[in-house]
Every structure is written in C-alpha cells, then in structure tokens.
Design a protein around this motif. Structure first.
Motif, PDB file in Angstrom:
ATOM      1  N   ILE A 157       0.842  -1.213   0.000  1.00  0.00           N
ATOM      2  CA  ILE A 157       0.000   0.000   0.000  1.00  0.00           C
ATOM      3  C   ILE A 157       0.873   1.256   0.000  1.00  0.00           C
ATOM      4  CG2 ILE A 157      -1.534   1.372   1.482  1.00  0.00           C
ATOM      5  CD1 ILE A 157      -2.985  -1.193   2.183  1.00  0.00           C
ATOM      6  N   MET A 158       1.911   1.257   0.846  1.00  0.00           N
ATOM      7  CA  MET A 158       2.757   2.454   0.939  1.00  0.00           C
ATOM      8  C   MET A 158       3.579   2.667  -0.333  1.00  0.00           C
ATOM      9  SD  MET A 158       3.909   2.555   4.952  1.00  0.00           S
ATOM     10  CE  MET A 158       4.926   4.004   4.769  1.00  0.00           C
TER      11      MET A 158
ATOM     12  N   TYR B 209       1.183   3.948  -3.001  1.00  0.00           N
ATOM     13  CA  TYR B 209       0.827   5.338  -2.678  1.00  0.00           C
ATOM     14  C   TYR B 209       2.022   6.264  -2.920  1.00  0.00           C
ATOM     15  CZ  TYR B 209      -1.234   9.268  -0.171  1.00  0.00           C
ATOM     16  OH  TYR B 209      -1.744  10.501   0.162  1.00  0.00           O
TER      17      TYR B 209
ATOM     18  N   VAL C 162       9.092   9.246   1.558  1.00  0.00           N
ATOM     19  CA  VAL C 162       9.205   8.225   2.609  1.00  0.00           C
ATOM     20  C   VAL C 162       8.244   7.069   2.391  1.00  0.00           C
ATOM     21  CG1 VAL C 162      10.182   9.510   4.542  1.00  0.00           C
ATOM     22  CG2 VAL C 162       7.769   9.730   4.032  1.00  0.00           C
ATOM     23  N   ASN C 163       7.099   7.343   1.780  1.00  0.00           N
ATOM     24  CA  ASN C 163       6.146   6.249   1.550  1.00  0.00           C
ATOM     25  C   ASN C 163       6.747   5.193   0.633  1.00  0.00           C
ATOM     26  OD1 ASN C 163       3.964   7.078   3.151  1.00  0.00           O
ATOM     27  ND2 ASN C 163       3.379   8.592   1.625  1.00  0.00           N
TER      28      ASN C 163
END
Lengths: 71, 649
Positions: A19-20, A23, A42-43
């Motif tokens: 997910i990160m 995103y 950072v994601n």
C-alpha cells in the motif's frame, strides 16, 4: 501452540508495504506533500523496507513449515 | 493546536493492523481447551517469541510517550533507565531467578510466594498486583483516548471503547498466547513505525554531532528557551555520567550517584523486572527451562538499543526548539480552541494598550505563563494579522511545555499521509500491548491466586477456564472504569499511584531473601513487607522537594510529601523516589531478617527444594554450547551495556 506468528507478521507488513509503495509511486510528483519529510518520498522507500521485511518473514515461516512437514 | 487529518491510506494501514491482531485471536481460539492453555499458554512458546513479548509488554504508553518526554527534559541521561535500570536486572532474572519461577511449576509470581512462604504473603501480593494492573491499564487507556481526541479529533468515549474492544476480542479468543503473539507483532510495528521519525528528525537537525552542539548551547542557558531555571554544564543533555558525577546541581534530573545506582539500578529496577508478574509471565509461558531463561536475555538486546527510538526524539525536539529557522517548538500544554479564540480577541483589543498591560491581559486570557517578548511582538503586529496567524503566534508564545506531546509533535511534523498512518498505528500498538499485558496478568492472578485459592477451590479445570474468560471481560470493563476515573479525578489517581509506589518499593527485598536465604520465614516476609510499605509512607511524609516549598519554607503540596514534618529536602521528585525506594528496601530487608531469626521455620528443606538457591540442584547446561548458556550470554550483554555506558559517559 500451532500458529507460527511469522505468517501474520509477514502478511501484515507485506500488505502495508505494498500500500505504501503504491501510494508513494502515485504521489511521487507531489513536492508539497513530501516537504515535511525533507523532500524524501518516505512512503516509497519505507514501504519497500516494510515489504522486504514482510516477505522475509513469510520466507522464514514457509521454510519452518516445510521443515516441520518433513519431521 | 490543530487536529491531524488522516487520509484513506492511513486508515487502510490502521485497518490492516486491527484485522491482523483480531485474526491472531481467532486463529488461536481452537487451541484453547483448558485453563492452562488460556492463562499460561500451556508453557509451549519458543524463546524468541516470549523474548519479544517480554519487551513489548513493557513497551506501553509510558515507554514511548514518557521516555521521549524525559529525553527532552534530561537528555541522554534518560538512558540510565535502560543501561542501569533494566539490563542488569533482566540478566539477573534470567540467570538466577527464572530457574525458581519456572522450575517450581508456579503458575504466577504470587503462587511462587505461596510455595516459598505462605498464604498471607500470596494474598498480600496478589491483591495489590490485581488492583494495580487494572489501574495501570485504565491510566494507559485514558492517556490513549485523550491523545486520539486531541490529535485526531476522535471522540474520547469512542476511542476508549473501540481500542478496549479490540484488545478484549483477541485476548478473549486466544488468551495469554494471543496476547504474547500480538505483542511480537506490535513490537515490530512500534520499531518500524517510529524509526523513520527518528531518522528524519536527526537528518533535520543536521545529524548527531549538530544535535549535540545545539544541546550543549541549550544546557548553558536553558532559561532562554524556558527549559530550566539555571545554567548547567555544557554536557548536561549530552553526557550520561559526567553531570551525574558532578552532584545534584549539575544534572537536570537532580539525582545523586548513590540514588541512581542503588535506588534505580538495584532496588527499583530489580523490583520491577524480577518480580512484576506482567513481564515475568511471558518468560513463564516459554516451552522449557532453557527458553524461559533465554527470554529476558533475548529481550535485553532490543531494550539496550531502544534509547535510540524513544529518548533521541526528545533530544531532537530540544535541538529543533533551539533552531528558530526550523519553525518547531516543544508543544505547549493543551489549550482549547475556544480559549485561543478568546485570547485572539484580547490580542486585537490590547493592541492599543502599553506593552506590559497587553502582555498581562493576554497571559490572563490564555491562562498560561507567556513569553513577554513574543507577546509584545505579537501585539505590535496584530492589526495586520489574520485570526489564524494570531492564534499561531499565541501558540508559539506560551512559555510552558507539555513534554508528553513531544513524540506526537514530531510525528505531525515529519510524517506525510501514509507514514502518518504507520506511526499512529505504532502508537496504538504500544497502548494495546500494554493493556493486553495488564489484562492477561490480571486474569491469571485473579483466577489462580484469588478465585481458586480463596473463593472456589476444588472446582473442575473447565470451571476455571470459564472464570478466566469471564474475568477477562470484567478486567477490561474495570480498566475502562479506571480510565474514566483517571479522567475525572486526576488528584485521586496521583494518590493511588503514590500508594502503589509504597507497595512496590520493598518487594524485591522479600524475593531476594526468599530465594537466597532458606531461613526466611513466612511471618518474617509478611511483616517485613508491611514494615517496608509503612517505611515508604513515613519517608514520604517526612521528605519533600525544594520546588515544593513556598517562599516561607512551608510545604506547598502535601501530595509531594513533607506533610508530617521536614527531615530532608531533595532537589527533585525523581531523587526523592529513588531514595524512598532505597529506604523501603533496607527497612524490609532488615525487618524480614530479624523477624525470620526470631520465628520458627514452617517449611522443611525438602519443601523448599526448587524454591531456594542453596537447596536446589544447579542446572547443568552441558548439552548447550558454552556460548549459548545463560551465564555466558548474560556476561556478553553486561559487557555491551558497560561499553554503551562508556561511549555515552
């Protein structure tokens, strides 16, 4: 007890990591958003670390399951 | 001042975590067939799992929020709570005490006391522990619900009940095993959730060296940032031992060397890590003696490096506050939006007043100590500012700090949507692991040490299994009630925690004598414990801190001691607490020894075999490689601990 905790840990961190990363890729061009994290996406980067950790846990769990099946 | 807005991704991360912990509970449900499975995990868990659960159960709100706050207030000296106040005790537990806890087949620490002494000692310990865990759980949940309310704008009641319900579901389904397994998951969540915040903070202040340079400037003039009321040596925030060696006036903790080493490093830390059933229960759930002894040693490894995760953020916050270009300050105490609105109106109305009158009017409206220079500047600029800008100016001008808000303020500063969800989930995980730890310890002590021992003995195992689950529900409900109590009666909660401090302070003396001196009697232990508790109360009544004295030298607040007279003034509450614990320990040790010598032994050597060091055959570790034996691992950990103390001296 018959549950190897590495399965849920691996699944959870792999899912969060995916997910990160997704995103992070989707918002990579949003300079304003990543100003607060000093310009680092950072994601994307941390998501990859979480995904790597999750997959590693799953590998450990499956290796342990195979070893147990042979015994 | 402003709520954080969570995005869809943040909620997705949070939802995955909640689903994972609940799923673990359901997956373990089919293995719960007896009270032993539910309350003691059937002694079946591998060492690496119990080791991480051991540390995670201790990694509650106090650790994350409180240690970051201490990092800001005291700097690297906060690491004494780890490298002096935890690691040696964990090694002692593994090498010397676990053989008795695990080998005696006791199901809980109070049950060990019953086997070693008598029912009176067990009753005293189990009742005190059961009440204490429920209150500790309630205090923690109140703090969580408040945080979620202030940070995210979530309704206090909804936050409290939903978080408690999640813990209830997975503990009710899978018992202690579920709590231990989720604690492992929570351990990784906490580490991986907060590590990026520490990295970004360090990068922002320019690295470790730049941070230390800033902190050295702050130490020499903390008054400039309202961080202290006197100058300290330059290394006060950056050196763990230097300022301590200089005496109480040269370190922000106000603690002397003896109080730190004996009070914290021996009495309090051994009292917590070696006798608190909340953490010892994890080791007692291990699958065999070797795993049980390795549990605290495995836990000691992350415990040793946790200061990076929990103390450094506090130091970063101070360094950032000292850098005007970073636009950051340690958050002020919470002030409601309505008060800010009123104060903004006062600012606009006071713009025409002279500076002194204007500052006074604004300080009165906010209800906090204000930085006069900043308020004066704000008053001058107010006519050209928007309401939002004025409120931001007021926020920055409050000259008080809410240190407990440090870690969250850094999360807000550095985490964009996505990472924000991860960090908040880590925070939730820390609260949940703390609550689950308290509830599982409570349900075991209630079922085995109170219900089975005194209320309904000789029932079937299925009956105790049912009781274990029923009391889990009751325990959660009592925790929620205590959370509301803590929210409504803050002062009453302070008194309750003070009493718990009196009860805990002498406890290690009882265990030490019980395990290492066969002559200790049940009467000696029971009366010695009471003597220690009484000694604590008297010590507190006759001592206070210098900050608790008014201009005429009288005690300002009896809650902080000195209400029966003044024998000793301490530079800080921390110093008073460390000395109180030392005093209570010595009283309990002396009384127990004297009374034991004056009373007859009621237990034979045969009955004490496996419970007392001198009467128990030593464990032979011959089948284990020398470098994997607990003693070897313990020495290696101790050496690492000494090296860390030398590096940060």
């Amino acid at each position: 007890m018959g549950l190897d905790i590495r399965w849920p840990i691996g699944i959870m961190f792999s899912l969060i990591g995916v997910i990160m990363v997704v995103y992070g890729l989707a918002t990579g061009g949003d300079v304003e958003m990543y100003k607060r994290s000093l310009g680092i996406n950072v994601n994307l980067y941390w998501g990859m670390i979480l995904l790597g950790f999750g997959v590693w846990m799953l590998l450990l769990a499956s290796r342990a399951a195979k070893a147990a099946a042979g015994k | 001042m402003y709520n954080v807005q969570l995005g869809f991704v943040d909620y997705a991360v949070l939802a995955i975590y909640v689903i994972a912990v609940v799923a673990i509970g359901f997956a373990l449900q089919r293995y719960m067939k007896s009270s032993s499975d539910f309350l003691t995990s059937g002694r079946s868990i591998p060492a690496w799992v119990t080791g991480l659960a051991f540390i995670s159960a201790n990694l509650g709100a106090l650790e994350l929020v409180g240690m970051a706050a201490s990092g800001a207030k005291y700097g690297i000296a906060t690491s004494h709570f780890y490298w002096v106040g935890a690691i040696p005790a964990m090694i002692f537990l593994a090498v010397f005490m676990m053989p008795f806890y695990y080998g005696s087949k006791a199901r809980s620490v109070p049950e060990y006391l019953k086997m070693r002494f008598d029912e009176r000692v067990r009753a005293l310990n189990s009742i005190a522990f059961a009440v204490m865990t429920v209150f500790a759980s309630g205090i923690s949940m109140n703090a969580l619900a408040k945080l979620l309310n202030q940070l995210l704008g979530w309704n206090y009641h909804v936050a409290l009940w939903v978080c408690s319900a999640v813990v209830l579901v997975y503990v009710l389904k899978g018992g202690l095993t579920s709590a231990i397994y989720t604690e492992v998951l929570q351990f990784f969540m906490i580490v991986l959730g907060f590590a990026p915040v520490v990295y970004l903070g360090l990068k922002d202040v320019g690295g470790w060296g730049k941070m230390n340079a800033s902190l050295q400037t702050v130490a020499q003039n903390p008054m400039a940032l309202n961080l202290g009321d006197k100058p300290y040596p330059a290394d006060a925030w950056t050196s763990a031992w230097g300022p301590l060696m200089g005496g109480t006036s040269t370190n922000p903790m106000g603690v002397d060397l003896f109080a730190m080493v004996f009070g914290l490093g021996f009495v309090l830390s051994f009292g917590y890590w070696c006798t608190n059933f909340l953490v010892v229960q994890r080791a007692m759930a291990a699958k065999n003696m070797t795993a049980a002894r390795r549990t605290p040693l495995i836990a000691a490894v992350p415990k040793m490096i946790f200061p990076i995760l929990v103390i450094v953020p506090g130091m970063i916050a101070v360094a950032l506050t000292s850098m005007p270009d970073k636009g950051y300050r340690i958050p002020p105490p919470i002030v409601s939006e309505q008060v800010y609105d009123n104060a903004a109106t006062v600012v606009k109305a006071s713009a025409s007043l002279d500076a002194t009158a204007g500052v006074e009017a604004v300080a009165k409206a906010i209800g906090k100590k204000m930085d006069s220079a900043k308020v004066a500047t704000l008053l001058k600029a107010a006519p050209k500012m928007t309401d939002t800008e004025i409120k931001q100016g007021l926020y920055n001008a409050i000259a008080e700090y809410d240190y407990d808000g440090v870690i969250l303020s850094l999360v807000k500063k550095y985490c964009p949507t996505g990472l924000l969800g991860l960090a908040l989930t880590a925070l939730l995980a820390s609260f949940m692991s703390g609550m689950a730890g308290n509830v599982t310890a409570f349900n075991t002590v209630w079922t085995y040490d109170l219900y089975q021992a005194y209320i309904a003995p000789n029932k079937s195992d299925q009956h105790y299994f049912w009781m274990g689950r029923a009391i889990t529900v009751v325990g959660i409900l009592l925790s929620i009630a205590c959370a509301y109590f803590a929210a409504m009666y803050n002062n009453a909660m302070d008194i309750i925690q003070l009493v718990f401090g009196f009860v805990n302070a002498p406890l290690f003396a009882t265990f030490l004598l019980g395990m290492f001196w066969a002559r200790t009697t049940g009467t000696g232990a029971f009366l010695g414990l009471f003597g220690g508790i009484g000694g604590s109360a008297i010590f507190h009544a006759l001592t206070t801190t210098t900050s608790n004295l008014d201009a005429s030298g009288h005690v300002a607040n009896g809650m902080k001691g000195g209400y029966l007279g003044l024998v000793q003034k301490f530079p800080s509450e921390m110093a008073q607490n460390f000395w109180l614990a030392s005093f209570a320990f010595i009283i309990c040790l002396t009384l127990t020894t004297v009374i034991s010598l004056a009373t007859k032994r009621t237990k034979t050597d045969e009955e004490l075999r496996g419970l007392v060091y001198s009467l128990t055959p030593k464990i032979q570790d011959e089948e284990t490689a020398w470098y994997l034996r607990p003693a070897t691992l313990g020495i290696a950990l101790l050496v690492c601990c000494v090296i860390l103390n030398i590096i940060f001296r």
